[in-house]
Design an enzyme around this catalytic site. Structure first.
Site, PDB file in Angstrom:
ATOM      1  N   ASP A   1       0.838  -1.199   0.000  1.00 44.86           N
ATOM      2  CA  ASP A   1       0.000   0.000   0.000  1.00 44.86           C
ATOM      3  C   ASP A   1       0.873   1.249   0.000  1.00 44.86           C
ATOM      4  O   ASP A   1       1.958   1.249  -0.590  1.00 44.86           O
ATOM      5  CB  ASP A   1      -0.918  -0.057   1.232  1.00 44.86           C
ATOM      6  CG  ASP A   1      -2.278   0.557   0.982  1.00 44.86           C
ATOM      7  OD1 ASP A   1      -2.351   1.790   0.862  1.00 44.86           O
ATOM      8  OD2 ASP A   1      -3.273  -0.187   0.915  1.00 44.86           O
TER       9      ASP A   1
ATOM     10  N   HIS B   1      -3.691   5.990   3.800  1.00 45.74           N
ATOM     11  CA  HIS B   1      -4.458   4.871   3.256  1.00 45.74           C
ATOM     12  C   HIS B   1      -3.934   3.532   3.792  1.00 45.74           C
ATOM     13  O   HIS B   1      -4.694   2.710   4.316  1.00 45.74           O
ATOM     14  CB  HIS B   1      -4.373   4.908   1.733  1.00 45.74           C
ATOM     15  CG  HIS B   1      -5.232   3.908   1.013  1.00 45.74           C
ATOM     16  ND1 HIS B   1      -4.806   2.620   0.756  1.00 45.74           N
ATOM     17  CD2 HIS B   1      -6.469   4.013   0.477  1.00 45.74           C
ATOM     18  CE1 HIS B   1      -5.749   1.972   0.090  1.00 45.74           C
ATOM     19  NE2 HIS B   1      -6.769   2.793  -0.085  1.00 45.74           N
TER      20      HIS B   1
ATOM     21  N   SER C   1     -11.240  -0.461  -0.623  1.00 41.67           N
ATOM     22  CA  SER C   1      -9.950  -0.650   0.047  1.00 41.67           C
ATOM     23  C   SER C   1     -10.124  -0.991   1.520  1.00 41.67           C
ATOM     24  O   SER C   1      -9.263  -1.628   2.125  1.00 41.67           O
ATOM     25  CB  SER C   1      -9.102   0.621  -0.059  1.00 41.67           C
ATOM     26  OG  SER C   1      -8.577   0.779  -1.342  1.00 41.67           O
TER      27      SER C   1
END
Length: 440
Positions: free
Chosen positions: A181, A224, A375
């Site tokens: 990621d 994220h 996600s």
């Protein structure tokens, strides 16, 4: 983006739309030029990295000659980064080999949106809120409330997390989940004691051993990966997270980075690989990497994308196909009413749905924030697989058992337009999954 090299098929080097060549090896990655394109070139006797780089006019990024002696074409390939099209001179130098070329730079995106933040930084974790990550067992649930992050109580009740953690009391201990990621806030208190050995970490984006989540809070993809890793640990707090960075602060990254990270993760002991990222284009380089790791019984979970389209992003679109068999899964998002999230992609290829809206988890600088996106749904499935693996269940049938024992959401009227496109059965149900997994 259409492949601009189709014209090469009229020349002595063919552009293969379905090349079976292997992805690069994961050894000794380093900082490198971010090439516009990546080529997979079959190896021949006498080839060296130097000679092949000169022939193609690029830089060798991976060299897999393991199958050359046995004429195993899938394991007799070089991966080469390049910024220009093959010239007539290149074509002559390659002597008629069948070469696969695809775009490389910024082809993958993390997706998802930060939807809420909470004030305070390090001090908000004082008074026990961090305890669920300390040893994995302390006061996760109190009076039906998810005590450490009560904001997620409704989400976890939806997938029956409290009962699932009683069914799987090891809580994922002994299992490593690679989060490929934007990196992580490596110093966040939430990850204390929950990260894999630092020798297994890598930042493929910057080319160093520190996969730190970088950027400006609230902008782009910053945070994220931190959120995704935190979701995994809420589901399976006994598991270890292997942080691997392939996306920049804007949330985008290259084909080569993703492929290398997948192979790196498997080589260093990951049992589950979480890919909360995707591309509109099918990358054979990445798919080859997934094929290699799933052949080793590593589980791969991919998010479906956030464009509300009737097709899902890659590699999720290839999950469960012949190249990855029973070891890969695609995940879309629903809301707390089990209605398809307005942003979630959908497809008859989609394996599973999970709640992906306003999911709270750690944020950079010791904070906490909620994100929404497929996600956020994917790491719920990754965490569920870690729970099962922690109970020493074989990985071989876990994907099918998870998708085949989901809660039926097709009877909901708002989901009727998406018949057979919201997973094999519907939404993740950890109790049904873990109960079925005991019936070998």
């Amino acid at each position: 983006m259409k492949n601009k090299f189709a014209a090469l098929s009229l020349l002595t080097v063919g552009l293969l739309s379905a090349c079976s060549s292997t992805a690069p090896t994961a050894a000794s990655p380093a900082a490198q030029e971010r090439f516009a394109r990546v080529a997979l070139v079959p190896l021949e006797a006498g080839d060296t990295p130097q000679s092949l780089a000169q022939a193609v006019g690029g830089e060798v990024l991976g060299w897999n000659d393991a199958g050359c002696a046995s004429e195993d074409e899938a394991n007799c390939t070089a991966m080469i980064g390049m910024n220009q099209q093959l010239s007539a001179q290149n074509l002559n130098a390659l002597g008629g080999r069948m070469v696969y070329i695809e775009p490389n730079k910024d082809m993958f995106s993390g997706g998802g949106t930060m939807t809420a933040t909470m004030g305070g930084r390090i001090n908000m974790w004082a008074g026990g809120r961090i305890n669920m990550w300390a040893g994995g067992r302390i006061n996760m649930w109190a009076g039906g409330q998810f005590s450490q992050l009560p904001e997620n109580t409704a989400l976890w009740k939806k997938i029956k997390l409290e009962e699932a953690q009683r069914i799987a009391p090891k809580l994922g201990a002994g299992v490593t989940v690679a989060v490929i990621d934007t990196g992580l806030d490596l110093q966040h208190p939430a990850f204390g004691g929950s990260l894999s050995d630092p020798s297994t970490w890598y930042d493929f984006y910057a080319g160093d051993a520190t996969p730190q989540d970088e950027g400006v809070f609230g902008v782009g993809g910053y945070g994220h990966g931190t959120n995704v890793a935190g979701i995994v640990l809420q589901v399976a707090p006994g598991a270890k997270i292997m942080p691997l960075r392939v996306l920049g602060s804007d949330g985008s990254g290259d084909v080569v980075m993703v492929a290398r990270a997948i192979l790196w993760a498997a080589d260093r002991g990951a049992n589950v690989i979480n890919l909360s990222l995707g591309s509109k284009e099918n990358s054979k380089v990445v798919q080859n990497a997934i094929k290699k790791v799933t052949e080793r019984r590593v589980l791969v979970v991919s998010s479906a994308g956030n464009s509300n389209l009737s097709k899902i992003t890659y590699p999720a679109a290839d999950a469960g196909g012949e190249d990855s068999g029973d070891y890969s899964m695609s995940v879309g998002s629903v809301d707390l009413n089990d209605v398809k999230s307005s942003f979630s992609n959908y497809s008859d290829k989609l394996k599973l749905m999970a709640p992906g809206e306003n999911v709270y988890a750690p944020a950079p600088d010791g904070g906490m924030a909620a994100w929404s996106g497929t996600s956020m749904a994917a790491p719920m499935a990754s965490g569920g697989l870690a729970l099962a693996l922690g109970q020493r269940l074989s990985s071989g049938e876990l994907v099918e058992r998870m998708s085949g024992n989901a809660a039926d959401i097709y009877k909901i009227s708002a989901n009727k337009p998406y018949k057979d496109k919201l997973g094999e059965k519907g939404r993740l149900d950890l109790v049904k999954f873990l109960s079925s997994s005991g019936d070998d």
